[in-house]
Write a protein that holds these residues in place. Structure first.
Motif, short mmCIF file in Angstrom:
data_model
loop_
_atom_site.label_atom_id
_atom_site.label_comp_id
_atom_site.label_asym_id
_atom_site.label_seq_id
_atom_site.Cartn_x
_atom_site.Cartn_y
_atom_site.Cartn_z
N LEU A 345 20.64 9.20 -49.85
CA LEU A 345 20.64 9.06 -48.39
C LEU A 345 19.55 9.93 -47.77
O LEU A 345 18.90 9.53 -46.81
CB LEU A 345 22.01 9.43 -47.82
N GLY A 346 19.36 11.13 -48.33
CA GLY A 346 18.28 11.99 -47.84
C GLY A 346 16.91 11.37 -48.06
O GLY A 346 16.03 11.44 -47.19
N LEU A 347 16.71 10.74 -49.23
CA LEU A 347 15.44 10.07 -49.50
C LEU A 347 15.22 8.90 -48.55
O LEU A 347 14.10 8.69 -48.05
CB LEU A 347 15.42 9.56 -50.94
N LEU A 348 16.28 8.15 -48.28
CA LEU A 348 16.16 7.00 -47.38
C LEU A 348 15.79 7.46 -45.98
O LEU A 348 14.91 6.88 -45.33
CB LEU A 348 17.48 6.23 -47.36
N TYR A 349 16.45 8.52 -45.51
CA TYR A 349 16.12 9.05 -44.19
C TYR A 349 14.70 9.59 -44.17
O TYR A 349 13.97 9.40 -43.18
CB TYR A 349 17.11 10.15 -43.81
N ALA A 350 14.29 10.27 -45.24
CA ALA A 350 12.93 10.82 -45.30
C ALA A 350 11.89 9.71 -45.23
O ALA A 350 10.83 9.87 -44.61
CB ALA A 350 12.75 11.64 -46.57
N ALA A 351 12.18 8.57 -45.86
CA ALA A 351 11.25 7.44 -45.82
C ALA A 351 11.08 6.94 -44.38
O ALA A 351 9.95 6.71 -43.92
CB ALA A 351 11.75 6.31 -46.71
N PHE A 352 12.20 6.78 -43.68
CA PHE A 352 12.11 6.33 -42.29
C PHE A 352 11.47 7.40 -41.39
O PHE A 352 10.70 7.07 -40.48
CB PHE A 352 13.50 5.98 -41.77
N ALA A 353 11.80 8.66 -41.64
CA ALA A 353 11.24 9.75 -40.82
C ALA A 353 9.73 9.85 -41.01
O ALA A 353 8.98 10.10 -40.05
CB ALA A 353 11.92 11.07 -41.16
N THR A 354 9.25 9.67 -42.24
CA THR A 354 7.81 9.71 -42.50
C THR A 354 7.10 8.55 -41.80
O THR A 354 6.03 8.73 -41.20
CB THR A 354 7.54 9.65 -44.01
N ALA A 355 7.69 7.37 -41.88
CA ALA A 355 7.12 6.21 -41.17
C ALA A 355 7.14 6.45 -39.67
O ALA A 355 6.20 6.06 -38.95
CB ALA A 355 7.90 4.95 -41.52
N SER A 356 8.19 7.09 -39.17
CA SER A 356 8.27 7.39 -37.74
C SER A 356 7.19 8.38 -37.33
O SER A 356 6.60 8.26 -36.25
CB SER A 356 9.65 7.95 -37.40
N ALA A 357 6.92 9.36 -38.19
CA ALA A 357 5.86 10.33 -37.90
C ALA A 357 4.50 9.64 -37.81
O ALA A 357 3.67 9.97 -36.96
CB ALA A 357 5.84 11.41 -38.97
N PHE A 358 4.28 8.66 -38.70
CA PHE A 358 3.03 7.90 -38.63
C PHE A 358 2.96 7.07 -37.35
O PHE A 358 1.89 6.92 -36.75
CB PHE A 358 2.91 6.98 -39.85
N SER A 359 4.10 6.53 -36.91
CA SER A 359 4.11 5.68 -35.72
C SER A 359 3.73 6.46 -34.46
O SER A 359 3.27 5.86 -33.49
CB SER A 359 5.50 5.06 -35.53
N LYS A 360 3.90 7.78 -34.48
CA LYS A 360 3.60 8.57 -33.29
C LYS A 360 2.10 8.63 -32.99
O LYS A 360 1.72 8.97 -31.86
CB LYS A 360 4.16 9.99 -33.47
N ILE A 361 1.27 8.32 -33.98
CA ILE A 361 -0.18 8.33 -33.73
C ILE A 361 -0.67 6.93 -33.37
O ILE A 361 -1.87 6.74 -33.19
CB ILE A 361 -0.95 8.86 -34.94
N ILE A 362 0.24 5.97 -33.27
CA ILE A 362 -0.16 4.60 -32.91
C ILE A 362 -0.10 4.46 -31.40
O ILE A 362 0.97 4.63 -30.79
CB ILE A 362 0.78 3.56 -33.55
N PRO A 363 -1.22 4.16 -30.74
CA PRO A 363 -1.18 3.97 -29.29
C PRO A 363 -0.24 2.84 -28.89
O PRO A 363 -0.31 1.74 -29.44
CB PRO A 363 -2.65 3.61 -28.96
N GLY A 364 0.65 3.11 -27.98
CA GLY A 364 1.56 2.09 -27.48
C GLY A 364 2.88 2.00 -28.22
O GLY A 364 3.80 1.32 -27.75
N PHE A 365 3.01 2.68 -29.38
CA PHE A 365 4.24 2.55 -30.15
C PHE A 365 5.41 3.19 -29.40
O PHE A 365 6.53 2.65 -29.40
CB PHE A 365 4.08 3.21 -31.52
N ARG A 366 5.17 4.32 -28.77
CA ARG A 366 6.24 4.97 -28.01
C ARG A 366 6.67 4.11 -26.83
O ARG A 366 7.86 4.07 -26.47
CB ARG A 366 5.78 6.35 -27.53
#
Length: 381
Positions: A345-366
């Motif tokens: 479960l920790g690995l699964l959350y880490a996968a989503f959290a890492t993808a979310s961190a990448f999404s923060k640099i995408i203009p318009g994603f927020r």
């Protein structure tokens, strides 16, 4: 008798007292009623957790299928709306192109070299052609991204209907917690080892109360199982939220593609960066899907390796099941099942959290995430 009655109400009971059989039930009604009540509350919590995890898993699979795996197919459901919106904005972009031709022609007549360069005419003609193919151009990039993501998806679902190596056979009289969930969510349900949490919850908790000699153990197990299942559901909903936000942003980028190309020609330091931001947003949003799916794929590989390692560590060669942990708390295999659950479960959350961190640099994603939250909130009302 008064002291024992008070203890029974609180759930604490002498270990040698049993509610099995009619005679024991008649001689100690308060104790047996307490066990039945606590088992009922615990089983309700487990049922609620199972339903929540099941719905979250089904929602995750549906969104993943519609927006990544078969996005091109299901995009046809809103194709008419996208075409209508893009056509309207394309007409506006063509008006801008005509305005640019007039602007350049005037500057050529007036001899203004900065804006009267004849090379600009060629640029305008190129952009005028690209504007009319901007939607197709955007779809090609998105399709290439989704195709790459599908390769990771295809690797994850191989053997998904077979026997999972990392899970043990469910205890007698139990069933998988989420039998309706398939796809990647179902894969992670098996990797988490939560088989046996579902099934005959009430009978299971009554048995736990009998085995441990108190009702609080049964209630506590039901509550802990509820927390585990809610955690699984929340993590899957987190992934669903990220994937939906990407889909919303992609649709918006498709609609505005023609205007974005047109702004590239406008000679203004405040307008021209709009095309750069749009292009950056398209590239990174498209790249988001392969990143997320590759992280999930790595999580599956690590989780499967962990399951194999735990099987070798276990005395009987099985990882055990969470469904039998409370009934046999000293069983090492069931403790290993808990360890496996927390790690995966920790690995699964880490996968989503890492993808979310990448999404923060995408203009318009927020902005897409904010729009999705607003839509969910309005729908909830």
């Amino acid at each position: 008798g008064e002291i024992i009655g008070t203890i029974n109400v609180l759930g604490y009971e002498p270990a040698n007292m049993s509610c099995s059989g009619s005679w024991n039930s008649l001689t100690a009604p308060m104790r047996c009623m307490t066990r039945a009540l606590f088992a009922g509350v615990g089983s309700f919590l487990m049922w609620l957790g199972v339903e929540f995890a099941t719905i979250a898993g089904m929602l995750f699979n549906t969104v993943l299928t519609y927006t990544i795996v078969e996005f091109g197919k299901y995009l046809g459901l809103i194709k008419d709306g996208i075409d209508t919106g893009w056509t309207a904005l394309r007409d506006i972009a063509n008006i801008l192109i005509i305005g640019m031709f007039v602007f350049i022609a005037i500057n050529i007549i007036l001899g203004v070299k900065e804006f009267g360069d004849k090379k600009r005419v060629a640029h305008v003609l190129i952009v005028a052609v690209l504007i009319n193919f901007s939607l197709l151009f955007t779809k090609v990039i998105v399709d290439a991204s989704n195709f790459t993501a599908y390769q990771f998806y295809n690797q994850m679902i191989k053997g998904i209907n077979g026997n999972a190596n990392q899970t043990a056979t469910a205890a007698e009289g139990t069933k998988p917690a989420t039998p309706e969930v398939s796809g990647i969510a179902g894969k992670f349900m098996k990797l988490l080892g939560i088989e046996g949490v579902g099934g005959s919850n009430y009978d299971k908790l009554r048995k736990i109360a009998e085995t441990n000699g108190d009702a609080l153990t049964a209630l506590g197990y039901g509550f802990i199982s509820f927390i585990f299942l809610i955690a699984v559901g929340l993590v899957l909903l987190y992934g669903t939220f990220l994937i939906l936000s990407r889909a919303i942003l992609i649709v918006f980028l498709m609609l505005t593609s023609a205007v974005a190309f047109a702004t590239w020609l406008i000679p203004s330091q405040h307008v021209r960066p709009m095309f750069s931001q749009w292009w950056e947003s398209l590239r990174k949003t498209a790249f988001f899907a392969p990143i997320l799916m590759s992280l999930l794929w790595i999580t599956v590989i690590v989780a499967e390796s962990l399951g194999e390692a735990l099987k070798k560590m276990a005395p009987d060669g099985g990882v055990g099941i969470l469904g039998a942990l409370a009934a046999e708390p000293a069983n090492e295999t069931h403790i290993l099942a808990l360890l496996n659950f927390v790690f995966v479960l920790g690995l699964l959350y880490a996968a989503f959290a890492t993808a979310s961190a990448f999404s923060k640099i995408i203009p318009g994603f927020r902005s897409a995430q904010t729009g999705l939250r607003t839509g969910v909130g309005v729908a909830a009302l």
